[in-house]
Scaffold this motif. Structure first.
Motif, PDB file in Angstrom:
ATOM      1  N   THR A  37       0.745  -1.185   0.096  1.00  0.00           N
ATOM      2  CA  THR A  37       0.107   0.016   0.107  1.00  0.00           C
ATOM      3  C   THR A  37       0.751   1.294  -0.035  1.00  0.00           C
ATOM      4  N   GLY A  38       2.106   0.960   0.408  1.00  0.00           N
ATOM      5  CA  GLY A  38       2.692   2.305   0.262  1.00  0.00           C
ATOM      6  C   GLY A  38       2.757   3.218   1.794  1.00  0.00           C
ATOM      7  N   ALA A  39       1.811   2.643   2.721  1.00  0.00           N
ATOM      8  CA  ALA A  39       1.466   3.374   3.903  1.00  0.00           C
ATOM      9  C   ALA A  39       2.897   3.094   4.802  1.00  0.00           C
ATOM     10  N   VAL A  40       3.155   4.033   5.749  1.00  0.00           N
ATOM     11  CA  VAL A  40       4.220   3.905   6.840  1.00  0.00           C
ATOM     12  C   VAL A  40       3.520   3.242   8.040  1.00  0.00           C
ATOM     13  N   ARG A  41       4.255   2.231   8.524  1.00  0.00           N
ATOM     14  CA  ARG A  41       3.913   1.398   9.581  1.00  0.00           C
ATOM     15  C   ARG A  41       4.788   1.585  10.623  1.00  0.00           C
ATOM     16  N   PRO A  42       4.259   1.748  12.099  1.00  0.00           N
ATOM     17  CA  PRO A  42       5.338   1.710  13.122  1.00  0.00           C
ATOM     18  C   PRO A  42       5.706   0.276  13.451  1.00  0.00           C
ATOM     19  N   VAL A  43       7.347   0.372  13.705  1.00  0.00           N
ATOM     20  CA  VAL A  43       7.729  -0.908  14.169  1.00  0.00           C
ATOM     21  C   VAL A  43       8.457  -0.517  15.595  1.00  0.00           C
ATOM     22  N   VAL A  44       8.175  -1.680  16.185  1.00  0.00           N
ATOM     23  CA  VAL A  44       8.575  -1.692  17.900  1.00  0.00           C
ATOM     24  C   VAL A  44      10.082  -2.533  17.823  1.00  0.00           C
ATOM     25  N   PHE A  45      10.371  -3.226  17.140  1.00  0.00           N
ATOM     26  CA  PHE A  45      11.267  -4.138  17.353  1.00  0.00           C
ATOM     27  C   PHE A  45      12.444  -3.839  16.063  1.00  0.00           C
ATOM     28  N   LEU A  46      13.598  -3.587  16.461  1.00  0.00           N
ATOM     29  CA  LEU A  46      14.748  -3.308  15.402  1.00  0.00           C
ATOM     30  C   LEU A  46      14.968  -4.870  14.694  1.00  0.00           C
ATOM     31  N   PRO A  47      14.419  -5.059  13.375  1.00  0.00           N
ATOM     32  CA  PRO A  47      14.532  -6.450  13.086  1.00  0.00           C
ATOM     33  C   PRO A  47      16.033  -6.635  12.723  1.00  0.00           C
ATOM     34  N   GLY A  48      16.625  -7.918  12.732  1.00  0.00           N
ATOM     35  CA  GLY A  48      17.903  -8.522  12.404  1.00  0.00           C
ATOM     36  C   GLY A  48      19.014  -7.917  13.092  1.00  0.00           C
ATOM     37  N   ARG A  49      18.799  -7.019  13.904  1.00  0.00           N
ATOM     38  CA  ARG A  49      20.176  -6.229  14.455  1.00  0.00           C
ATOM     39  C   ARG A  49      20.001  -6.716  16.169  1.00  0.00           C
ATOM     40  N   VAL A  50      21.038  -7.644  16.769  1.00  0.00           N
ATOM     41  CA  VAL A  50      20.847  -8.125  17.789  1.00  0.00           C
ATOM     42  C   VAL A  50      21.369  -7.016  18.736  1.00  0.00           C
ATOM     43  N   ASN A  51      22.654  -6.197  18.242  1.00  0.00           N
ATOM     44  CA  ASN A  51      23.085  -5.487  19.110  1.00  0.00           C
ATOM     45  C   ASN A  51      22.456  -3.985  19.022  1.00  0.00           C
TER      46      ASN A  51
END
Length: 119
Positions: A37-51
Motif C-alpha cells: 500500500t505504500g503506507a508507513v507502519r510503526p515498528v517496535v522491534f529493530l529486526p535483524g540487529r541483535v546489538n
C-alpha cells in the motif's frame, strides 16, 4: 522494602538498556513502508540487529524480565508456612502466571527480533 524497590528499579534500568539508550540515543520507535500500500507502519522491534534496539523495545523487554523476577519472588512467598492457605495459593498462582507470561513474551520478542531463531 525500600532497598528491594531500589534494587528492582536498578535491575530494570540495566536489563532494559538504559545506558545504551543514553549513549546512542536511538529513536523511540521505528517505521517501515508497507510494500503493498505504500503506507508507513510503526515498528517496535529493530529486526535483524541483535546489538541495536529502539527505546520501546528495551523498556518492554526489561519489563518482562522484571515480571519474571517478581514471579519468582511471589513463588518464594508462597512457601512461607506462617501465611494462610488461601494467600499461599494466591501467591503461587500469581507467581506461576508471571513467570509463564514473562517467558512466553520474551520468547516472542526474540522470534520477532531474530526471525528463524531456534526453528
Amino acid at each position: 522494602m525500600t532497598v528491594f524497590s531500589l534494587v528492582l528499579l536498578t535491575y530494570f534500568m540495566v536489563v532494559s538498556g538504559f545506558v545504551y539508550d543514553v549513549i546512542v540515543e536511538p529513536p523511540g520507535i521505528g517505521s517501515t513502508q508497507d510494500p503493498a500500500t505504500g503506507a508507513v507502519r510503526p515498528v517496535v522491534f529493530l529486526p535483524g540487529r541483535v546489538n541495536g534496539q529502539y527505546i520501546i523495545e528495551g523498556l518492554s523487554s526489561g519489563f518482562m524480565f522484571v515480571l519474571g523476577g517478581i514471579g519468582i519472588v511471589l513463588l518464594d512467598l508462597a512457601l512461607d508456612k506462617n501465611r494462610a492457605r488461601s494467600v499461599k495459593v494466591s501467591y503461587a498462582i500469581a507467581g506461576i502466571s508471571s513467570v509463564v507470561i514473562a517467558y512466553v513474551m520474551t520468547t516472542l520478542f526474540i522470534r520477532i527480533k531474530i526471525p528463524g531463531y531456534l526453528r
